[in-house]
Motif scaffolding. Structure first.
Motif, mmCIF file in Angstrom:
data_model
loop_
_atom_site.group_PDB
_atom_site.id
_atom_site.type_symbol
_atom_site.label_atom_id
_atom_site.label_comp_id
_atom_site.label_asym_id
_atom_site.label_seq_id
_atom_site.Cartn_x
_atom_site.Cartn_y
_atom_site.Cartn_z
ATOM 1 N N ASP A 275 0.850 -1.192 0.000
ATOM 2 C CA ASP A 275 0.000 0.000 0.000
ATOM 3 C C ASP A 275 0.890 1.248 0.000
ATOM 4 O O ASP A 275 1.723 1.420 0.882
ATOM 5 C CB ASP A 275 -0.900 -0.003 1.245
ATOM 6 C CG ASP A 275 -1.984 1.056 1.167
ATOM 7 O OD1 ASP A 275 -1.656 2.247 0.966
ATOM 8 O OD2 ASP A 275 -3.169 0.700 1.297
ATOM 9 N N ARG A 277 -0.297 4.531 -0.288
ATOM 10 C CA ARG A 277 -1.083 5.753 -0.118
ATOM 11 C C ARG A 277 -0.393 6.774 0.775
ATOM 12 O O ARG A 277 -0.347 7.966 0.449
ATOM 13 C CB ARG A 277 -2.467 5.397 0.458
ATOM 14 C CG ARG A 277 -3.372 4.725 -0.540
ATOM 15 C CD ARG A 277 -4.706 4.320 0.055
ATOM 16 N NE ARG A 277 -4.555 3.198 0.982
ATOM 17 C CZ ARG A 277 -5.568 2.579 1.567
ATOM 18 N NH1 ARG A 277 -6.816 2.979 1.316
ATOM 19 N NH2 ARG A 277 -5.354 1.564 2.369
ATOM 20 N N ARG A 326 0.151 -0.893 -11.402
ATOM 21 C CA ARG A 326 -1.307 -0.933 -11.561
ATOM 22 C C ARG A 326 -1.727 -1.611 -12.864
ATOM 23 O O ARG A 326 -2.879 -1.994 -13.024
ATOM 24 C CB ARG A 326 -1.903 0.480 -11.506
ATOM 25 C CG ARG A 326 -1.563 1.255 -10.225
ATOM 26 C CD ARG A 326 -2.066 0.578 -8.960
ATOM 27 N NE ARG A 326 -1.541 1.209 -7.757
ATOM 28 C CZ ARG A 326 -0.677 0.641 -6.932
ATOM 29 N NH1 ARG A 326 -0.245 -0.575 -7.169
ATOM 30 N NH2 ARG A 326 -0.251 1.280 -5.864
ATOM 31 N N PHE A 385 -5.683 7.810 -3.657
ATOM 32 C CA PHE A 385 -6.431 6.813 -4.428
ATOM 33 C C PHE A 385 -5.502 5.941 -5.275
ATOM 34 O O PHE A 385 -5.646 4.726 -5.329
ATOM 35 C CB PHE A 385 -7.452 7.505 -5.336
ATOM 36 C CG PHE A 385 -8.627 8.081 -4.609
ATOM 37 C CD1 PHE A 385 -9.592 7.258 -4.042
ATOM 38 C CD2 PHE A 385 -8.787 9.455 -4.480
ATOM 39 C CE1 PHE A 385 -10.678 7.782 -3.364
ATOM 40 C CE2 PHE A 385 -9.872 9.993 -3.807
ATOM 41 C CZ PHE A 385 -10.826 9.158 -3.243
ATOM 42 N N ARG A 388 -3.391 2.804 -3.776
ATOM 43 C CA ARG A 388 -3.999 1.562 -3.292
ATOM 44 C C ARG A 388 -3.370 0.345 -3.958
ATOM 45 O O ARG A 388 -2.914 0.404 -5.088
ATOM 46 C CB ARG A 388 -5.500 1.559 -3.606
ATOM 47 C CG ARG A 388 -6.325 2.547 -2.797
ATOM 48 C CD ARG A 388 -7.756 2.586 -3.320
ATOM 49 N NE ARG A 388 -7.805 3.100 -4.700
ATOM 50 C CZ ARG A 388 -8.647 2.655 -5.628
ATOM 51 N NH1 ARG A 388 -9.476 1.670 -5.345
ATOM 52 N NH2 ARG A 388 -8.642 3.191 -6.836
ATOM 53 N N ASP A 389 -3.365 -0.767 -3.243
ATOM 54 C CA ASP A 389 -2.842 -2.027 -3.780
ATOM 55 C C ASP A 389 -3.915 -2.644 -4.674
ATOM 56 O O ASP A 389 -4.773 -3.398 -4.222
ATOM 57 C CB ASP A 389 -2.479 -2.977 -2.644
ATOM 58 C CG ASP A 389 -1.937 -4.305 -3.154
ATOM 59 O OD1 ASP A 389 -1.482 -4.343 -4.311
ATOM 60 O OD2 ASP A 389 -1.979 -5.290 -2.390
ATOM 61 N N ALA A 390 -3.892 -2.278 -5.962
ATOM 62 C CA ALA A 390 -4.914 -2.736 -6.901
ATOM 63 C C ALA A 390 -4.339 -2.747 -8.313
ATOM 64 O O ALA A 390 -3.313 -2.135 -8.582
ATOM 65 C CB ALA A 390 -6.140 -1.815 -6.843
#
Length: 401
Positions: A275, A277, A326, A385, A388-390
């Motif tokens: 993460d 952020r 990402r 935003f 984020r780990d996404a």
């Protein structure tokens, strides 16, 4: 077996060296002109806004060329496209240094086209050939970019004052792309056409409709807007506060050196975190703090330029790393890179001339600096935003699992 392994290590070592040498050209050939803008303005009797166009033109070129770069690379190969980008940069430097007003603007735009291709393709190349080292190598080439830019900013004013004038000083920046061309030559035999992906349209649609892609884009884009306002006008801001041209050029170089500093360790930190952020928010806010500092206490400019450089450099590394992390494929990384740089630089392109116009109307740099501080806070929000780990989802299910 051992000889094959040694050959692969040597091959990857040459590739990595080539990447770093290309990185040296992607900022210095643009930002190296900033300490000379006052001389150029006086030489051609330009207004502040007209001088600001010299910062805007490369950004517009970034915005126009960036979305095209991934598709061109799929047709001709990343290696060949990067070699062509270096040749384009060399041509632009030559035109810009001819001492003619029209060629000054044309050459500046041409340089922007070459830089745009390199900016887009390097993240995709790293994602393709070094998929497990995206964060570290992004930090490494960002460090190289910042060090080269610092050297360029520090050398151009002394060169211009030793009989070469501003055209000779700008021509001296040719050394960076020429060395990169020589180092990159062995890679031309690896013109890996279509190695990014064969699903360009699919990935591109997924990128432009993804909320996460837009968050990464705006995080990187607002940083570009703030960075190019400051990088373009910092010498003029400092001169307005009583600093000499040599002092302003040195502080400009110090700031660029500070942008390189996060490359020493940010990549290693990011590779250990899932993460991002918190670090994205803090680094963005550093840019705002420094803008307020330049506004309120310009006598401590050396402190503020280091803080700004560190925050902006870290934010850029974060944004470039987000492109790789990402994305779920090498081509998607290139497509996201193209989107982020297209929209980001289009946004950034309006910054320098707009702030130059505000300065012309108000006669001071207070409003531009305050605007940068506010934008840094907005950037921090998008960093929250984007960190984020996404991963960005594909437009539709892929054919392979």
């Amino acid at each position: 077996m051992s000889s094959i392994s040694a050959l692969n290590v040597k091959k990857h070592g040459l590739l990595l060296l080539g990447i770093l040498m290309i990185a040296t050209t992607l900022r210095v050939t643009f930002t190296g002109a900033a300490p000379l803008l006052e001389m150029i303005r006086e030489s051609f009797s330009l207004t502040t806004a007209q001088t600001g166009v010299l910062t805007t033109l490369p950004l517009l070129a970034f915005a126009i060329v960036s979305p095209l770069a991934a598709g061109i690379a799929r047709r001709f190969g990343i290696e060949r496209c990067l070699f062509a980008a270096l040749l384009i940069i060399c041509a632009g430097i030559t035109l810009r240094s001819m001492g003619n007003t029209a060629l000054l603007y044309i050459g500046t735009a041409v340089i922007g086209c070459g830089i745009a291709i390199g900016n887009v393709l390097l993240p995709g190349l790293i994602k393709r050939d070094f998929p497990g080292q995206v964060a570290r190598l992004t930090g490494a080439y960002s460090l190289t970019m910042g060090v080269a830019a610092a050297i360029g900013s520090m050398m151009v004013v002394p060169l211009s004052q030793q009989g070469y004038g501003w055209p000779g000083a700008l021509m001296a920046l040719m050394i960076f792309p020429v060395v990169a061309l020589l180092v990159w030559l062995p890679q031309l035999s690896n013109h890996s056409i279509s190695t990014l992906s064969n699903s360009n349209a699919l990935h591109s649609r997924g990128i432009w409709t993804s909320a996460l892609a837009w968050q990464v884009t705006l995080f990187l884009g607002i940083n570009s807007l703030i960075y190019y306002v400051v990088i373009g006008w910092l010498p003029s801001i400092l001169i307005s506060h009583g600093y000499s041209e040599v002092q302003a050029g040195s502080l400009h170089g110090l700031m660029q050196l500070a942008t390189a500093a996060p490359g020493l360790f940010i990549g290693m930190i990011l590779s250990r975190l899932k993460d991002h952020r918190g670090i994205a928010i803090v680094m963005a806010l550093l840019c705002g703090v420094s803008a307020v500092g330049l506004l309120m206490v310009p006598s401590l400019a050396s402190v503020w330029v280091v803080i700004f450089g560190f925050g902006s450099g870290a934010t850029m590394i974060l944004g470039l790393t987000f492109i790789g992390l990402r994305a779920n494929s090498a081509h998607q990384a290139a497509a996201l890179s193209g989107m982020a740089q297209c929209m980001g630089y289009l946004l950034a392109a309006f910054g320098p001339p707009l702030m130059g116009k505000v300065h012309d109307l108000s006669g001071q740099w207070s409003l531009p600096l305050l605007g940068c501080a506010i934008l840094a806070c907005v950037m921090a929000v998008f960093g929250g935003f984007a960190g984020r780990d996404a991963e960005i989802s594909p437009a539709r299910p892929t054919h392979s699992s």
